[in-house]
Design a protein around this motif. Structure first.
Motif, PDB file in Angstrom:
ATOM      1  N   PHE A   1      19.541   7.625   2.477  1.00 12.78           N
ATOM      2  CA  PHE A   1      20.715   8.435   2.828  1.00 12.78           C
ATOM      3  C   PHE A   1      20.587   9.108   4.195  1.00 12.78           C
ATOM      4  O   PHE A   1      21.519   9.048   5.000  1.00 12.78           O
ATOM      5  CB  PHE A   1      20.989   9.475   1.746  1.00 12.78           C
ATOM      6  CG  PHE A   1      21.471   8.890   0.446  1.00 12.78           C
ATOM      7  CD1 PHE A   1      22.505   7.963   0.416  1.00 12.78           C
ATOM      8  CD2 PHE A   1      20.898   9.265  -0.755  1.00 12.78           C
ATOM      9  CE1 PHE A   1      22.960   7.423  -0.779  1.00 12.78           C
ATOM     10  CE2 PHE A   1      21.339   8.740  -1.959  1.00 12.78           C
ATOM     11  CZ  PHE A   1      22.370   7.806  -1.968  1.00 12.78           C
TER      12      PHE A   1
ATOM     13  N   HIS B   1      22.745   6.837   6.666  1.00  8.50           N
ATOM     14  CA  HIS B   1      24.060   7.480   6.495  1.00  8.50           C
ATOM     15  C   HIS B   1      24.081   8.949   6.919  1.00  8.50           C
ATOM     16  O   HIS B   1      25.034   9.658   6.603  1.00  8.50           O
ATOM     17  CB  HIS B   1      24.517   7.336   5.048  1.00  8.50           C
ATOM     18  CG  HIS B   1      24.747   5.911   4.646  1.00  8.50           C
ATOM     19  ND1 HIS B   1      25.902   5.229   4.941  1.00  8.50           N
ATOM     20  CD2 HIS B   1      23.934   5.028   4.004  1.00  8.50           C
ATOM     21  CE1 HIS B   1      25.806   3.985   4.490  1.00  8.50           C
ATOM     22  NE2 HIS B   1      24.625   3.837   3.919  1.00  8.50           N
TER      23      HIS B   1
ATOM     24  N   SER C   1      29.016   6.779  -3.712  1.00  8.13           N
ATOM     25  CA  SER C   1      28.468   8.043  -3.220  1.00  8.13           C
ATOM     26  C   SER C   1      28.572   8.195  -1.709  1.00  8.13           C
ATOM     27  O   SER C   1      28.491   9.306  -1.194  1.00  8.13           O
ATOM     28  CB  SER C   1      27.004   8.179  -3.645  1.00  8.13           C
ATOM     29  OG  SER C   1      26.172   7.305  -2.900  1.00  8.13           O
ATOM     30  N   LEU C   2      28.744   7.082  -0.996  1.00  6.66           N
ATOM     31  CA  LEU C   2      28.705   7.119   0.470  1.00  6.66           C
ATOM     32  C   LEU C   2      30.044   7.541   1.044  1.00  6.66           C
ATOM     33  O   LEU C   2      31.094   7.051   0.640  1.00  6.66           O
ATOM     34  CB  LEU C   2      28.310   5.750   1.016  1.00  6.66           C
ATOM     35  CG  LEU C   2      26.946   5.228   0.559  1.00  6.66           C
ATOM     36  CD1 LEU C   2      26.719   3.805   1.060  1.00  6.66           C
ATOM     37  CD2 LEU C   2      25.828   6.139   1.034  1.00  6.66           C
ATOM     38  N   GLU C   3      29.996   8.454   2.024  1.00  5.42           N
ATOM     39  CA  GLU C   3      31.229   8.930   2.652  1.00  5.42           C
ATOM     40  C   GLU C   3      31.793   7.905   3.625  1.00  5.42           C
ATOM     41  O   GLU C   3      33.002   7.748   3.752  1.00  5.42           O
ATOM     42  CB  GLU C   3      30.969  10.260   3.367  1.00  5.42           C
ATOM     43  CG  GLU C   3      30.682  11.416   2.416  1.00  5.42           C
ATOM     44  CD  GLU C   3      30.495  12.725   3.147  1.00  5.42           C
ATOM     45  OE1 GLU C   3      30.774  12.772   4.364  1.00  5.42           O
ATOM     46  OE2 GLU C   3      30.067  13.702   2.511  1.00  5.42           O
TER      47      GLU C   3
ATOM     48  N   TYR D   1      26.741  11.799   2.012  1.00  3.68           N
ATOM     49  CA  TYR D   1      26.924  11.191   0.695  1.00  3.68           C
ATOM     50  C   TYR D   1      27.094  12.291  -0.332  1.00  3.68           C
ATOM     51  O   TYR D   1      26.801  13.454  -0.077  1.00  3.68           O
ATOM     52  CB  TYR D   1      25.717  10.311   0.342  1.00  3.68           C
ATOM     53  CG  TYR D   1      24.486  11.078  -0.074  1.00  3.68           C
ATOM     54  CD1 TYR D   1      24.109  11.155  -1.416  1.00  3.68           C
ATOM     55  CD2 TYR D   1      23.707  11.747   0.870  1.00  3.68           C
ATOM     56  CE1 TYR D   1      22.982  11.867  -1.800  1.00  3.68           C
ATOM     57  CE2 TYR D   1      22.584  12.455   0.498  1.00  3.68           C
ATOM     58  CZ  TYR D   1      22.215  12.517  -0.836  1.00  3.68           C
ATOM     59  OH  TYR D   1      21.112  13.231  -1.224  1.00  3.68           O
TER      60      TYR D   1
END
Length: 461
Positions: free
Chosen positions: A238, A242, A141-143, A246
């Motif tokens: 998130f 991050h 899911s993480l960019e 995401y």
């Protein structure tokens, strides 16, 4: 609702009976692989010191420190065992999620199973799978992952995965399992700086990640509460770690229906996975082109920026590794070893091997460069490697590798995995013997029929 609720609902509803046969079979292979690298990691620098400290602290004898034998509180046991799993960077890796996915989960579930007692093979396998599935979804899911953020994503994700797997084995109710995630979030840490510098701490922080998950599940079992909006709250995982970059759909997609465990790669080489593509390309060139190291003028390795940042920078240090912890994260050293020796094995990371003049001479000729096209296509992930060799007679040759041996689309056979396991035995801090090795392999082949998985530990001490 925070996705913590989705993860907990999946974990609590998961059952062994719902797992496809291929998932069960691959889970058993990954468990064997992880136990093998734990055995090999027991002799790595810093592990004995860490194990001695955990033993000196003592405490309630709940779970075993593998190879060293003593029983200590479960969170401490898993700290030592997970550190062994990551010590040689030989553990399984999910390439798209970019996480070391078995090193925290397998020792974590074994520690909890030993603490509880009476956990059968089916429930154990189910807990392993659900922990891996959660870890994979979070990574996917993480960019931007560790190659750009600098956070050691495996530490964070491994802690969450372990909390849920442990919560499942402890039979936590829904609210307590959410609390376990919240308590975990309050403790996560870990950055890539220790990997960049090649320090022993890279091993220990993986142990701490697994420890956090187990500790948090036990605290939740005892009634300690934690935040519930763990991932998407105002100061959740998130947004804080991050900056909300995401994909929420990927964070939960296919849970319970599609299995990311079958996309996990088993490592062929005991070093950072970011080096594997270049190693594979060099081994192909060596075999097919019969390259004489003494005739090499220059070796250019084209990669993406993230790979360069971790295993090529600063280049003078990477070309002159002095310890195993440094060499594991050195593309110049591992490529040079592949050319000079024709292999990259555990024996190539001893102090004597690292100081080999012939390998060090070739390492000086390895020049990594960031390839714009590879960066454009694979900026988020590790991407392929192109190795270009220039010889003193003017001849040039190159190889590109996009997929390494051990990837599910280029898998290691069960026989090859067992060979890797037996090779790992040679590096154990304490000899285990053929009888224990064979018994452990046989037990894992039939793991779903085992009535108490604690018996596996008997083969690991």
């Amino acid at each position: 609702m925070d996705i913590a609720s989705d993860y907990v609902d999946y974990a609590r509803g998961s059952r062994f009976q719902d797992l496809p046969p291929e998932v069960v079979d691959y889970a058993k292979i990954l468990i064997l692989d992880t136990l093998g690298v734990i055995i090999a990691g027991s002799s790595a620098k810093g592990i004995g010191t860490f194990a001695d400290l955990l033993r000196d602290w003592g405490g309630k004898p709940e779970s075993s420190i593998f190879i060293y034998g003593d029983k200590v509180p479960a969170p401490n046991a898993v700290a030592g065992n997970a550190a062994m799993a990551r010590a040689n960077d030989f553990d399984a890796f999910h390439e798209k999620a970019m996480v070391h996915i078995t090193a925290p989960i397998v020792p974590g579930c074994l520690a909890v199973a030993e603490k509880i007692g009476g956990i059968n093979g089916q429930d154990f396998l189910n807990a392993i799978v659900l922990g891996i599935e959660i870890m994979a979804r979070l990574g996917l899911s993480l960019e931007s992952l560790f190659l750009k953020t600098g956070f050691q994503t495996t530490n964070h994700i491994g802690s969450f995965g372990n909390a849920l797997a442990a919560g499942k084995l402890l039979q936590l109710d829904r609210q307590k399992m959410i609390h376990a995630l919240g308590i975990t979030y309050g403790q996560i840490a870990g950055t890539m700086q220790t990997s960049v510098e090649g320090t022993v701490m890279v091993r220990l922080q993986q142990g701490f990640a697994a420890q956090i998950g187990i500790f948090s599940a036990i605290l939740a079992e005892r009634g300690i509460d934690g935040p519930q909006e763990v991932f998407q709250g105002k100061f959740g995982y998130f947004p804080v770690f991050h900056q909300n970059r995401y994909d929420p759909a990927l964070a939960t997609r296919g849970l319970g229906r599609e299995y990311e465990i079958t996309n996990v790669s088993i490592k062929s080489f005991p070093c950072c996975f970011l080096c594997h593509f270049a190693i594979s390309a060099m081994l192909q060139l060596r075999q097919e082109e019969k390259i004489d190291p003494q005739e090499v003028e220059q070796i250019r390795v084209r990669i993406n920026q993230g790979v360069f940042n971790v295993v090529c920078d600063p280049l003078p240090s990477k070309r002159n590794s002095t310890t195993a912890a440094e060499a594991l994260f050195s593309l110049p050293y591992t490529v040079a070893s592949a050319l000079v020796r024709g292999h990259v094995t555990l024996e190539d990371f001893t102090v004597e091997a690292i100081q080999d003049p012939g390998v060090r001479e070739i390492a000086q000729k390895v020049t990594p460069v960031v390839d714009e096209e590879i960066e454009k296509q694979y900026g988020r992930a590790m991407g392929p490697a192109v190795v270009e060799v220039s010889l003193k007679n003017g001849r040039k040759t190159s190889r590109r590798v996009d997929m390494v041996k051990g990837h599910p689309q280029n898998p290691m056979s069960l026989t090859e995995c067992e060979e890797k396991f037996r090779a790992c035995l040679r590096s154990s801090a304490k000899p285990l013997g053929e009888r224990k090795a064979s018994a452990l392999i046989q037990a894992l082949r039939n793991l779903e029929t085992v009535s108490d998985v604690s018996q596996l530990v008997d083969y690991l001490r």
